[in-house]
Design an enzyme around this catalytic site. Sequence first.
Site, short mmCIF file in Angstrom:
data_model
loop_
_atom_site.label_atom_id
_atom_site.label_comp_id
_atom_site.label_asym_id
_atom_site.label_seq_id
_atom_site.Cartn_x
_atom_site.Cartn_y
_atom_site.Cartn_z
N HIS A 85 -37.74 9.46 -39.67
CA HIS A 85 -39.06 9.11 -40.22
C HIS A 85 -39.89 10.33 -40.60
O HIS A 85 -40.50 10.38 -41.67
CB HIS A 85 -39.85 8.27 -39.21
CG HIS A 85 -39.26 6.91 -38.95
ND1 HIS A 85 -39.77 6.04 -38.01
CD2 HIS A 85 -38.20 6.27 -39.52
CE1 HIS A 85 -39.05 4.93 -38.01
NE2 HIS A 85 -38.10 5.05 -38.90
N TYR B 155 -32.87 10.23 -51.39
CA TYR B 155 -34.26 9.84 -51.14
C TYR B 155 -35.21 10.63 -52.04
O TYR B 155 -36.20 10.11 -52.53
CB TYR B 155 -34.61 10.05 -49.66
CG TYR B 155 -33.72 9.24 -48.73
CD1 TYR B 155 -33.48 7.89 -48.97
CD2 TYR B 155 -33.13 9.84 -47.63
CE1 TYR B 155 -32.65 7.16 -48.13
CE2 TYR B 155 -32.31 9.10 -46.77
CZ TYR B 155 -32.08 7.76 -47.02
OH TYR B 155 -31.28 7.03 -46.20
N LYS C 13 -42.04 1.62 -37.32
CA LYS C 13 -42.41 2.11 -35.99
C LYS C 13 -41.15 2.42 -35.20
O LYS C 13 -40.16 1.73 -35.44
CB LYS C 13 -43.28 1.09 -35.28
CG LYS C 13 -42.53 -0.10 -34.72
CD LYS C 13 -43.12 -1.42 -35.07
CE LYS C 13 -42.06 -2.27 -35.68
NZ LYS C 13 -41.07 -1.93 -36.54
#
Lengths: 318, 318
Positions: free
Chosen positions: B78, B57, B96
């Site tokens: 997250h 990432y 979410k």
Amino acid sequence: MQPLNWGIVSTGRIAEQFVSDMAAVNNGIVHAVAARKLTDAQAFAQRHNIDKAYGSYQSLFEDQDVDVIYIGTPHTFHFQQARDAILAGKHVLCEKPITVSSEQCRQLSTLAKSRGVYLMEAMWTYFLPAIQQAKAWVDEGRIGTIKHVKADFGYPIEYNPNSREYNADLAGGCLLDMGIYPIAIASYFLNRNIDYWHVNAELAPNGVDKDVIMLAEFGEAKATLATSFQCKLNNYAYIIGDKGYIALHDFWRAKSCELYHLEERVDYFEDNRTTFGFNYEAEAVGKDILSGKTESEVVTHDRSLWLQQQMERVKTFF
Amino acid sequence: MQPLNWGIVSTGRIAEQFVSDMAAVNNGIVHAVAARKLTDAQAFAQRHNIDKAYGSYQSLFEDQDVDVIYIGTPHTFHFQQARDAILAGKHVLCEKPITVSSEQCRQLSTLAKSRGVYLMEAMWTYFLPAIQQAKAWVDEGRIGTIKHVKADFGYPIEYNPNSREYNADLAGGCLLDMGIYPIAIASYFLNRNIDYWHVNAELAPNGVDKDVIMLAEFGEAKATLATSFQCKLNNYAYIIGDKGYIALHDFWRAKSCELYHLEERVDYFEDNRTTFGFNYEAEAVGKDILSGKTESEVVTHDRSLWLQQQMERVKTFF
């Protein structure tokens, strides 16, 4: 076998509908009607081709040709009228809520039993073919174990403290008037006691309930129920299991039911009736009485008492 | 104006859907994708014609050509991933729930503001045309004053303590996974604070929530919300006012909305889209960023924080 002779108490909207549905009943006919005003009873009798019209309820109860009384008056009159009819030796079908307290309900039950007459609360919804079909699907295991029942019944009724709906002296409020249906449908499918209630209510300026949300625990299953004089709710009942669910449109007067597995509608039933649907309960009552029963196996006295007790529990949150 | 270059974190199902919807977005293109395993990223890039694939990432966050990062990993990742992306100067759209606690959410918001980058929780439902239409009907007064919001979101997911959904270490449970949608839709239409919660939850053997019923008071309006891993619920949202109601089928991904006055459907809207519907939020994010905004006016940082706080309040009942 001779069909039963029905006597009708009240000439209001519900009595009109009930009597018009009697045409579809093959074990009973309407023999007489009574109202407080004789002219009302006569006009009603003329509209529905009924032999006799009375200007007093007691005269109806004393009519030797009448076998069973249907009571369609507002809630607060039920207790006295059912009591008088039973004392006159008549069988009784009484609109819901049968009484406005569990104590009154217990008294009526005791009295009917002691006199050996039939007494049933007119929870007509239970007798509708679509509800019977839904119950059969549940019994066949087609939705698995029931985890949730959801049911709403609400119609906007403008606030008027003098109307029957908002009049505290007439046992007004949406709970007794319409909220009994969601509680009754949950009870019918879950068929066990409620361990726990949580309720949220909005009251009208005169203290009468105009909106009630109810959360009930029946063991591991839950019911989320609502009733309202504020809003038109969606008025469905959903019987939700871990393998599928049943949707009942306008469940209180259901004409159809739908069985879903995930997104797919896997079964459907529609009764295609042309009646309001009161004929199913009237015929069931007739069958019970003609076979000598004094209590329905569907709407037992205990079930009516239980409904009264639950509404009393709900009211403690107001 | 140059379209924005998007970088995608994760190659899971939600990322697949998001990227396929990017074809319908006219202010952005997908430039790069990153996964923990380079081969996964490469396969994903090939399927979607994406220029670059990364096996870490951080490499994606350091790609100078990437403007905005979409995070589609499970909940518990997250916070760290959004934080790293923000620290690398990237704008962020994060699935979410944006975080698994209000404290984490507050930290991300503070960090994004201090770095001057855009940060939004991917509450895509708010951007769907049917939800926008429903909101317009409400604003036009077509259902009167809202009294109730009802919304359910439940799908049966078999118990497996090692699955993401039931794994406590991955912030499993139906509340965070699906329950955020009913809370979010109630908040969107009622748009004020919750005075009161009442919650009933069933927990799986490992203590993770598998069924939650929520009753919330927003001033005079009430919300009845449910989420479940036990059952397929009916998954509608109903926005109910004293003059009418709006029904939203599968509200979380709504394609249509219906406006009822009593029994009559008086208006209907359908978006006829061919996408999943992520394109609407992606385009809104692109528009915000291209116009120099660092926060959405729809999904504000405060709204995300509020959602986290409400879920924390709900959890106190578990």
